[in-house]
Design a protein around this motif. Structure first.
Motif, PDB file in Angstrom:
ATOM      1  N   ALA A  20      43.056  33.977  40.866  1.00  0.00           N
ATOM      2  CA  ALA A  20      41.810  34.742  40.802  1.00  0.00           C
ATOM      3  C   ALA A  20      41.956  35.923  39.850  1.00  0.00           C
ATOM      4  N   LEU A  21      43.120  36.578  39.886  1.00  0.00           N
ATOM      5  CA  LEU A  21      43.377  37.705  38.991  1.00  0.00           C
ATOM      6  C   LEU A  21      43.349  37.255  37.532  1.00  0.00           C
ATOM      7  N   LEU A  22      44.020  36.148  37.224  1.00  0.00           N
ATOM      8  CA  LEU A  22      44.070  35.662  35.852  1.00  0.00           C
ATOM      9  C   LEU A  22      42.695  35.206  35.374  1.00  0.00           C
ATOM     10  N   ARG A  23      41.923  34.569  36.242  1.00  0.00           N
ATOM     11  CA  ARG A  23      40.571  34.163  35.871  1.00  0.00           C
ATOM     12  C   ARG A  23      39.715  35.383  35.545  1.00  0.00           C
ATOM     13  N   ASN A  24      39.888  36.439  36.322  1.00  0.00           N
ATOM     14  CA  ASN A  24      39.129  37.666  36.085  1.00  0.00           C
ATOM     15  C   ASN A  24      39.518  38.306  34.749  1.00  0.00           C
ATOM     16  N   LEU A  25      40.813  38.336  34.450  1.00  0.00           N
ATOM     17  CA  LEU A  25      41.280  38.903  33.186  1.00  0.00           C
ATOM     18  C   LEU A  25      40.771  38.091  31.995  1.00  0.00           C
ATOM     19  N   VAL A  26      40.849  36.772  32.099  1.00  0.00           N
ATOM     20  CA  VAL A  26      40.399  35.914  31.003  1.00  0.00           C
ATOM     21  C   VAL A  26      38.889  36.030  30.804  1.00  0.00           C
ATOM     22  N   THR A  27      38.155  36.122  31.887  1.00  0.00           N
ATOM     23  CA  THR A  27      36.702  36.316  31.789  1.00  0.00           C
ATOM     24  C   THR A  27      36.381  37.614  31.050  1.00  0.00           C
ATOM     25  N   SER A  28      37.077  38.682  31.399  1.00  0.00           N
ATOM     26  CA  SER A  28      36.866  39.967  30.725  1.00  0.00           C
ATOM     27  C   SER A  28      37.275  39.890  29.256  1.00  0.00           C
ATOM     28  N   LEU A  29      38.357  39.168  28.975  1.00  0.00           N
ATOM     29  CA  LEU A  29      38.825  39.027  27.599  1.00  0.00           C
ATOM     30  C   LEU A  29      37.782  38.331  26.732  1.00  0.00           C
ATOM     31  N   PHE A  30      37.226  37.237  27.213  1.00  0.00           N
ATOM     32  CA  PHE A  30      36.244  36.503  26.418  1.00  0.00           C
ATOM     33  C   PHE A  30      34.920  37.251  26.329  1.00  0.00           C
ATOM     34  N   GLU A  31      34.663  38.109  27.290  1.00  0.00           N
ATOM     35  CA  GLU A  31      33.426  38.888  27.262  1.00  0.00           C
ATOM     36  C   GLU A  31      33.526  40.047  26.275  1.00  0.00           C
ATOM     37  N   HIS A  32      34.669  40.772  26.305  1.00  0.00           N
ATOM     38  CA  HIS A  32      34.821  41.976  25.479  1.00  0.00           C
ATOM     39  C   HIS A  32      35.735  41.776  24.275  1.00  0.00           C
ATOM     40  N   GLU A  33      36.493  40.682  24.234  1.00  0.00           N
ATOM     41  CA  GLU A  33      37.423  40.324  23.153  1.00  0.00           C
ATOM     42  C   GLU A  33      38.657  41.224  23.097  1.00  0.00           C
ATOM     43  N   SER A  34      38.770  42.205  23.976  1.00  0.00           N
ATOM     44  CA  SER A  34      39.967  43.049  24.038  1.00  0.00           C
ATOM     45  C   SER A  34      39.986  43.749  25.388  1.00  0.00           C
ATOM     46  N   ILE A  35      41.129  43.675  26.076  1.00  0.00           N
ATOM     47  CA  ILE A  35      41.261  44.328  27.373  1.00  0.00           C
ATOM     48  C   ILE A  35      42.621  45.016  27.461  1.00  0.00           C
ATOM     49  N   SER A  36      42.718  46.008  28.338  1.00  0.00           N
ATOM     50  CA  SER A  36      43.975  46.713  28.599  1.00  0.00           C
ATOM     51  C   SER A  36      44.412  46.420  30.024  1.00  0.00           C
ATOM     52  N   THR A  37      45.673  46.108  30.194  1.00  0.00           N
ATOM     53  CA  THR A  37      46.219  45.814  31.517  1.00  0.00           C
ATOM     54  C   THR A  37      47.726  46.017  31.469  1.00  0.00           C
ATOM     55  N   THR A  38      48.427  45.596  32.509  1.00  0.00           N
ATOM     56  CA  THR A  38      49.881  45.716  32.487  1.00  0.00           C
ATOM     57  C   THR A  38      50.470  44.601  31.612  1.00  0.00           C
TER      58      THR A  38
END
Length: 207
Positions: A20-38
Protein backbone atom coordinates in the motif's frame (compact mmCIF):
# COMPACT_ATOMS: atom_id res chain seq x y z
CA UNK A 1 16.02 -17.74 4.41
CA UNK A 2 19.17 -17.33 6.49
CA UNK A 3 22.18 -16.18 4.53
CA UNK A 4 20.12 -15.49 1.42
CA UNK A 5 20.39 -12.32 -0.67
CA UNK A 6 18.00 -9.47 0.12
CA UNK A 7 15.46 -9.44 -2.72
CA UNK A 8 13.64 -6.34 -1.49
CA UNK A 9 13.45 -3.96 1.47
CA UNK A 10 10.68 -4.74 3.97
CA UNK A 11 10.52 -1.07 5.06
CA UNK A 12 9.48 -2.12 8.56
CA UNK A 13 6.01 -3.17 7.41
CA UNK A 14 4.16 -6.36 6.72
CA UNK A 15 3.47 -7.28 3.11
CA UNK A 16 0.06 -5.62 2.69
CA UNK A 17 1.13 -2.35 4.34
CA UNK A 18 4.34 -2.30 2.34
CA UNK A 19 2.47 -2.75 -0.93
CA UNK A 20 0.00 0.00 0.00
CA UNK A 21 2.88 2.36 0.81
CA UNK A 22 4.61 1.70 -2.52
CA UNK A 23 1.36 2.12 -4.46
CA UNK A 24 0.82 5.46 -2.74
CA UNK A 25 4.36 6.63 -3.56
CA UNK A 26 4.08 5.56 -7.20
CA UNK A 27 0.70 7.26 -7.53
CA UNK A 28 2.18 10.50 -6.19
CA UNK A 29 5.20 10.13 -8.49
CA UNK A 30 3.09 9.80 -11.63
CA UNK A 31 0.85 12.64 -10.51
CA UNK A 32 3.60 15.16 -9.66
CA UNK A 33 6.58 13.60 -11.55
CA UNK A 34 8.85 14.23 -8.53
CA UNK A 35 8.51 13.28 -4.86
CA UNK A 36 10.67 13.42 -1.72
CA UNK A 37 10.85 10.49 0.68
CA UNK A 38 13.38 8.34 2.50
CA UNK A 39 16.13 6.64 0.52
CA UNK A 40 14.93 3.02 1.08
CA UNK A 41 11.36 3.94 0.12
CA UNK A 42 12.55 5.78 -2.97
CA UNK A 43 14.57 2.78 -4.16
CA UNK A 44 11.68 0.36 -3.68
CA UNK A 45 9.15 2.71 -5.28
CA UNK A 46 11.55 3.13 -8.20
CA UNK A 47 11.40 -0.59 -8.95
CA UNK A 48 7.60 -0.53 -9.07
CA UNK A 49 7.49 2.69 -11.13
CA UNK A 50 9.85 1.22 -13.74
CA UNK A 51 7.58 -1.82 -14.10
CA UNK A 52 4.50 0.39 -14.49
CA UNK A 53 6.12 2.43 -17.28
CA UNK A 54 7.10 -0.80 -19.04
CA UNK A 55 3.43 -1.79 -18.89
CA UNK A 56 2.54 1.56 -20.42
CA UNK A 57 4.91 0.95 -23.34
CA UNK A 58 3.39 -2.47 -23.99
CA UNK A 59 -0.10 -0.92 -24.23
CA UNK A 60 -2.05 -4.18 -24.15
CA UNK A 61 -5.24 -4.92 -22.25
CA UNK A 62 -3.36 -7.16 -19.83
CA UNK A 63 -0.83 -4.36 -19.23
CA UNK A 64 -3.65 -1.88 -18.63
CA UNK A 65 -5.24 -4.15 -16.05
CA UNK A 66 -1.97 -4.55 -14.16
CA UNK A 67 -1.22 -0.82 -14.22
CA UNK A 68 -4.71 0.04 -13.04
CA UNK A 69 -4.23 -2.24 -10.04
CA UNK A 70 -1.23 -0.13 -8.96
CA UNK A 71 -2.67 3.38 -9.12
CA UNK A 72 -4.87 4.82 -6.39
CA UNK A 73 -6.09 7.40 -8.97
CA UNK A 74 -6.51 5.31 -12.13
CA UNK A 75 -9.00 7.70 -13.75
CA UNK A 76 -6.47 10.55 -13.76
CA UNK A 77 -3.26 8.58 -14.28
CA UNK A 78 -4.14 5.82 -16.76
CA UNK A 79 -4.53 8.26 -19.69
CA UNK A 80 -1.26 9.96 -18.71
CA UNK A 81 0.59 6.64 -18.57
CA UNK A 82 -0.67 5.26 -21.87
CA UNK A 83 -0.44 8.52 -23.80
CA UNK A 84 1.98 11.20 -22.58
CA UNK A 85 4.46 8.96 -20.73
CA UNK A 86 4.30 6.20 -23.31
CA UNK A 87 5.27 8.68 -26.04
CA UNK A 88 8.00 10.18 -23.86
CA UNK A 89 9.73 6.86 -23.16
CA UNK A 90 8.95 4.98 -26.37
CA UNK A 91 12.54 5.19 -27.66
CA UNK A 92 14.20 4.90 -24.24
CA UNK A 93 15.33 1.33 -23.45
CA UNK A 94 15.11 1.78 -19.68
CA UNK A 95 15.98 4.06 -16.81
CA UNK A 96 12.71 5.98 -16.74
CA UNK A 97 13.19 7.17 -13.16
CA UNK A 98 16.03 8.65 -11.13
CA UNK A 99 16.82 8.68 -7.41
CA UNK A 100 18.88 11.60 -6.07
CA UNK A 101 20.19 11.77 -2.52
CA UNK A 102 19.37 14.94 -0.59
CA UNK A 103 19.84 16.25 2.94
CA UNK A 104 17.72 14.50 5.59
CA UNK A 105 14.19 15.90 5.67
CA UNK A 106 13.19 14.73 9.14
CA UNK A 107 14.56 15.27 12.61
CA UNK A 108 15.58 11.62 12.91
CA UNK A 109 18.17 12.26 10.16
CA UNK A 110 16.92 9.34 8.08
CA UNK A 111 18.59 9.22 4.62
CA UNK A 112 16.33 11.10 2.21
CA UNK A 113 16.03 11.20 -1.57
CA UNK A 114 14.13 12.64 -4.50
CA UNK A 115 12.44 10.17 -6.86
CA UNK A 116 11.63 11.70 -10.25
CA UNK A 117 10.58 10.79 -13.77
CA UNK A 118 13.38 11.60 -16.21
CA UNK A 119 12.95 13.83 -19.27
CA UNK A 120 9.97 15.54 -17.65
CA UNK A 121 9.30 19.16 -16.69
CA UNK A 122 10.75 18.58 -13.21
CA UNK A 123 13.90 16.73 -14.29
CA UNK A 124 16.45 18.04 -11.78
CA UNK A 125 19.54 16.83 -13.64
CA UNK A 126 18.37 18.60 -16.80
CA UNK A 127 17.94 21.86 -14.85
CA UNK A 128 21.31 21.47 -13.10
CA UNK A 129 23.04 20.81 -16.43
CA UNK A 130 21.51 23.97 -17.90
CA UNK A 131 22.71 26.05 -14.93
CA UNK A 132 26.21 24.58 -15.17
CA UNK A 133 26.29 25.28 -18.89
CA UNK A 134 25.47 28.94 -18.29
CA UNK A 135 28.32 29.30 -15.79
CA UNK A 136 30.92 27.48 -17.87
CA UNK A 137 30.10 29.32 -21.10
CA UNK A 138 30.88 32.57 -19.29
CA UNK A 139 34.41 31.39 -18.39
CA UNK A 140 37.56 31.37 -20.49
CA UNK A 141 37.93 27.59 -20.15
CA UNK A 142 34.53 26.98 -21.74
CA UNK A 143 32.44 23.83 -21.34
CA UNK A 144 34.18 20.99 -19.50
CA UNK A 145 34.23 17.40 -20.74
CA UNK A 146 32.08 16.24 -17.81
CA UNK A 147 29.42 18.81 -18.63
CA UNK A 148 29.51 17.78 -22.29
CA UNK A 149 28.87 14.18 -21.26
CA UNK A 150 25.98 15.26 -19.02
CA UNK A 151 24.47 17.20 -21.92
CA UNK A 152 24.43 14.02 -23.98
CA UNK A 153 22.83 12.10 -21.11
CA UNK A 154 20.00 14.55 -20.47
CA UNK A 155 19.16 15.16 -24.15
CA UNK A 156 19.78 11.77 -25.77
CA UNK A 157 16.25 10.38 -25.40
CA UNK A 158 14.43 13.66 -24.64
CA UNK A 159 12.22 14.79 -27.52
CA UNK A 160 13.72 18.03 -28.83
CA UNK A 161 16.25 17.81 -26.02
CA UNK A 162 19.00 19.95 -27.56
CA UNK A 163 16.58 22.73 -28.53
CA UNK A 164 14.90 22.70 -25.12
CA UNK A 165 18.26 22.82 -23.35
CA UNK A 166 19.30 25.85 -25.41
CA UNK A 167 16.00 27.59 -24.64
CA UNK A 168 16.51 26.92 -20.94
CA UNK A 169 20.08 28.22 -21.09
CA UNK A 170 19.02 31.41 -22.89
CA UNK A 171 16.27 31.99 -20.33
CA UNK A 172 18.74 31.58 -17.46
CA UNK A 173 21.26 33.90 -19.14
CA UNK A 174 18.57 36.53 -19.64
CA UNK A 175 17.54 36.22 -16.02
CA UNK A 176 21.14 36.66 -14.87
CA UNK A 177 21.58 39.77 -17.04
CA UNK A 178 18.41 41.29 -15.61
CA UNK A 179 19.62 40.54 -12.08
CA UNK A 180 23.00 42.17 -12.81
CA UNK A 181 21.30 45.30 -14.17
CA UNK A 182 19.05 45.47 -11.14
CA UNK A 183 22.02 45.17 -8.76
CA UNK A 184 24.05 47.74 -10.67
CA UNK A 185 21.13 50.14 -10.58
CA UNK A 186 20.82 49.65 -6.84
CA UNK A 187 24.53 50.42 -6.35
CA UNK A 188 24.45 53.56 -8.49
CA UNK A 189 21.37 54.87 -6.75
CA UNK A 190 22.66 57.04 -3.90
CA UNK A 191 20.95 59.38 -1.47
CA UNK A 192 22.23 62.93 -1.11
CA UNK A 193 20.90 65.22 1.65
CA UNK A 194 19.82 68.66 0.46
CA UNK A 195 18.84 71.57 2.69
CA UNK A 196 15.51 73.19 1.97
CA UNK A 197 15.99 76.98 1.81
CA UNK A 198 12.54 77.87 3.12
CA UNK A 199 12.22 75.43 6.03
CA UNK A 200 15.90 74.99 6.75
CA UNK A 201 15.32 71.23 7.00
CA UNK A 202 17.29 68.60 5.16
CA UNK A 203 15.48 66.53 2.58
CA UNK A 204 16.71 63.50 0.66
CA UNK A 205 17.12 63.29 -3.07
CA UNK A 206 17.92 60.08 -4.92
CA UNK A 207 20.37 60.06 -7.83
Amino acid sequence: MAGGALKYRHLGRKSSHRQALLRNLVTSLFEHESISTTWPRAKEAQRLAEKVITLGKRNTQAARNKAQAVFYKPVELMPKLFNELRERYLSRPGGYTRVLRIEPLKEDQAPSAILELVDGPRDMRFAMTAKTLVKERATEEGVRDLTAKNIIKVTRFRQGGQEELERTVRALESRERDEERRQQGAIKRKVYPIKDKQSGMYIRMNK
